[in-house]
Design a protein around this motif. Structure first.
Motif, PDB file in Angstrom:
ATOM      1  N   ASP A  48       0.845  -1.194   0.000  1.00  0.00           N
ATOM      2  CA  ASP A  48       0.000   0.000   0.000  1.00  0.00           C
ATOM      3  C   ASP A  48       0.879   1.243   0.000  1.00  0.00           C
ATOM      4  O   ASP A  48       2.095   1.173   0.220  1.00  0.00           O
ATOM      5  N   GLY A  49       0.253   2.378  -0.261  1.00  0.00           N
ATOM      6  CA  GLY A  49       0.985   3.623  -0.380  1.00  0.00           C
ATOM      7  C   GLY A  49       1.776   4.015   0.850  1.00  0.00           C
ATOM      8  O   GLY A  49       2.964   4.346   0.743  1.00  0.00           O
ATOM      9  N   HIS A 108       1.623  12.228  -2.871  1.00  0.00           N
ATOM     10  CA  HIS A 108       0.594  11.655  -3.735  1.00  0.00           C
ATOM     11  C   HIS A 108       0.508  10.133  -3.594  1.00  0.00           C
ATOM     12  O   HIS A 108      -0.441   9.525  -4.092  1.00  0.00           O
ATOM     13  N   LEU A 109       1.483   9.522  -2.921  1.00  0.00           N
ATOM     14  CA  LEU A 109       1.470   8.071  -2.721  1.00  0.00           C
ATOM     15  C   LEU A 109       1.161   7.685  -1.280  1.00  0.00           C
ATOM     16  O   LEU A 109       0.716   6.565  -1.020  1.00  0.00           O
ATOM     17  N   ASN A 110       1.391   8.607  -0.348  1.00  0.00           N
ATOM     18  CA  ASN A 110       1.281   8.288   1.071  1.00  0.00           C
ATOM     19  C   ASN A 110      -0.165   8.346   1.549  1.00  0.00           C
ATOM     20  O   ASN A 110      -0.540   9.163   2.387  1.00  0.00           O
ATOM     21  N   SER A 111      -0.977   7.452   1.002  1.00  0.00           N
ATOM     22  CA  SER A 111      -2.390   7.383   1.374  1.00  0.00           C
ATOM     23  C   SER A 111      -2.874   5.940   1.206  1.00  0.00           C
ATOM     24  O   SER A 111      -2.511   5.271   0.234  1.00  0.00           O
ATOM     25  N   PRO A 112      -3.696   5.453   2.145  1.00  0.00           N
ATOM     26  CA  PRO A 112      -4.227   4.091   2.011  1.00  0.00           C
ATOM     27  C   PRO A 112      -5.165   3.952   0.823  1.00  0.00           C
ATOM     28  O   PRO A 112      -5.492   2.831   0.412  1.00  0.00           O
ATOM     29  N   ASP A 113      -5.602   5.087   0.257  1.00  0.00           N
ATOM     30  CA  ASP A 113      -6.507   5.035  -0.892  1.00  0.00           C
ATOM     31  C   ASP A 113      -5.775   4.826  -2.215  1.00  0.00           C
ATOM     32  O   ASP A 113      -6.399   4.571  -3.247  1.00  0.00           O
ATOM     33  N   VAL A 114      -4.449   4.936  -2.194  1.00  0.00           N
ATOM     34  CA  VAL A 114      -3.666   4.779  -3.419  1.00  0.00           C
ATOM     35  C   VAL A 114      -3.626   3.309  -3.833  1.00  0.00           C
ATOM     36  O   VAL A 114      -3.394   2.422  -3.006  1.00  0.00           O
ATOM     37  N   ASP A 115      -3.891   3.058  -5.115  1.00  0.00           N
ATOM     38  CA  ASP A 115      -3.765   1.708  -5.661  1.00  0.00           C
ATOM     39  C   ASP A 115      -2.307   1.528  -6.068  1.00  0.00           C
ATOM     40  O   ASP A 115      -1.912   1.860  -7.181  1.00  0.00           O
ATOM     41  N   LEU A 116      -1.509   0.998  -5.152  1.00  0.00           N
ATOM     42  CA  LEU A 116      -0.077   0.904  -5.393  1.00  0.00           C
ATOM     43  C   LEU A 116       0.248  -0.041  -6.553  1.00  0.00           C
ATOM     44  O   LEU A 116       1.152   0.228  -7.345  1.00  0.00           O
ATOM     45  N   ALA A 117      -0.505  -1.118  -6.656  1.00  0.00           N
ATOM     46  CA  ALA A 117      -0.261  -2.067  -7.749  1.00  0.00           C
ATOM     47  C   ALA A 117      -0.442  -1.380  -9.104  1.00  0.00           C
ATOM     48  O   ALA A 117       0.341  -1.595 -10.040  1.00  0.00           O
ATOM     49  N   ALA A 118      -1.476  -0.553  -9.207  1.00  0.00           N
ATOM     50  CA  ALA A 118      -1.719   0.158 -10.465  1.00  0.00           C
ATOM     51  C   ALA A 118      -0.650   1.222 -10.718  1.00  0.00           C
ATOM     52  O   ALA A 118      -0.343   1.542 -11.869  1.00  0.00           O
ATOM     53  N   ALA A 119      -0.063   1.761  -9.643  1.00  0.00           N
ATOM     54  CA  ALA A 119       0.947   2.814  -9.786  1.00  0.00           C
ATOM     55  C   ALA A 119       2.335   2.258 -10.084  1.00  0.00           C
ATOM     56  O   ALA A 119       3.205   2.994 -10.551  1.00  0.00           O
ATOM     57  N   ARG A 120       2.531   0.969  -9.840  1.00  0.00           N
ATOM     58  CA  ARG A 120       3.868   0.386  -9.979  1.00  0.00           C
ATOM     59  C   ARG A 120       4.510   0.619 -11.353  1.00  0.00           C
ATOM     60  O   ARG A 120       5.707   0.932 -11.421  1.00  0.00           O
ATOM     61  N   PRO A 121       3.770   0.484 -12.473  1.00  0.00           N
ATOM     62  CA  PRO A 121       4.413   0.726 -13.771  1.00  0.00           C
ATOM     63  C   PRO A 121       4.995   2.136 -13.902  1.00  0.00           C
ATOM     64  O   PRO A 121       6.062   2.317 -14.497  1.00  0.00           O
TER      65      PRO A 121
END
Length: 235
Positions: free
Chosen positions: A134-135, A174-187
């Protein structure tokens, strides 16, 4: 506690002594200070002088205070809080440039000075970053990596200035939130991840030029991603 000068109040002397003890590492960041009663007994001054001395350090940004918990260290010198206040007024582009310089030269120095233990710590932080799901976990591991990198530079002032500028925390908002979809952001993070690995490899290999180049590339990519996220949020 002996008076240093008739022009220096006891509360100022209390603050100066605690400031030195914090700078010397007796009370690291996060540590609780002794109670007012304990400090009064230890320093041989009135409780009011201790209270005023502590209050001045809270105002300076070195200490924090919470009811029911106590007074604790939040910075090791006045420099960090002063820089933090200044950054609130500075352009994001200026802050990004300063961060790039600090990261680049910190990495360069780390490549010549890092101990095996510090290299291992950097590797652990990167492993935690890669394993994050997670973020907030990703951001926390990244913050640890950059803090360790600057500490590995062996230049305490450089590391303190870096912490005072907020380190890399602003670029992670912009990443430090539990609402961030980290898997989608990985690319979108792939190039930044690769540059972090390059920094670690260069530091481990003792190659200062490669470490500096990788750190500069990483800082530029992080700033671009931050700007992209801010632009998206604004629309």
């Amino acid at each position: 506690m002996p008076r240093l000068s008739p022009n220096v109040s006891l509360s100022e002397q209390v603050a100066d002594q605690l400031r030195r003890r914090i700078a010397d590492g007796e009370f690291p960041v996060g540590a609780l200070l002794p109670t007012e009663q304990e400090l009064t007994r230890e320093l041989g001054v009135s409780r009011n002088s201790v209270r005023e001395g502590l209050r001045s350090l809270v105002h300076a940004g070195l200490l924090g205070a919470r009811a029911g918990y106590g007074t604790f260290v939040i910075a090791t010198s006045d420099l960090g809080p002063a820089l933090a206040r200044r950054l609130e007024r500075d352009r994001a582009a200026d802050v990004a440039e300063v961060r790039l310089l600090l990261e680049r030269e910190g990495a360069r120095l780390a490549a010549t000075r890092a101990t095996p233990q510090q290299v291992a710590g950097l590797a652990e932080a990167l492993a935690a970053r890669a394993a994050a799901t997670d973020g907030p976990a990703y951001a926390a591991a990244d913050i640890v990596f950059h803090r360790l990198l600057l500490e590995a530079s062996g230049n305490a002032l450089l590391a303190e200035i870096y912490r005072g500028t907020g380190g890399n925390e602003r670029s992670l908002e912009h990443l430090n939130s539990p609402d961030v979809d980290l898997a989608a952001a990985r690319p979108r993070l792939a190039d930044i991840d690769a540059s972090h690995a390059e920094i670690l490899d260069a530091v481990a290999a003792g190659d200062p030029d490669a470490a500096a180049a990788a750190a500069e590339r990483m800082a530029r990519l992080a700033h671009e991603l931050q700007e992209e996220a801010e632009h998206h949020d604004a629309h």
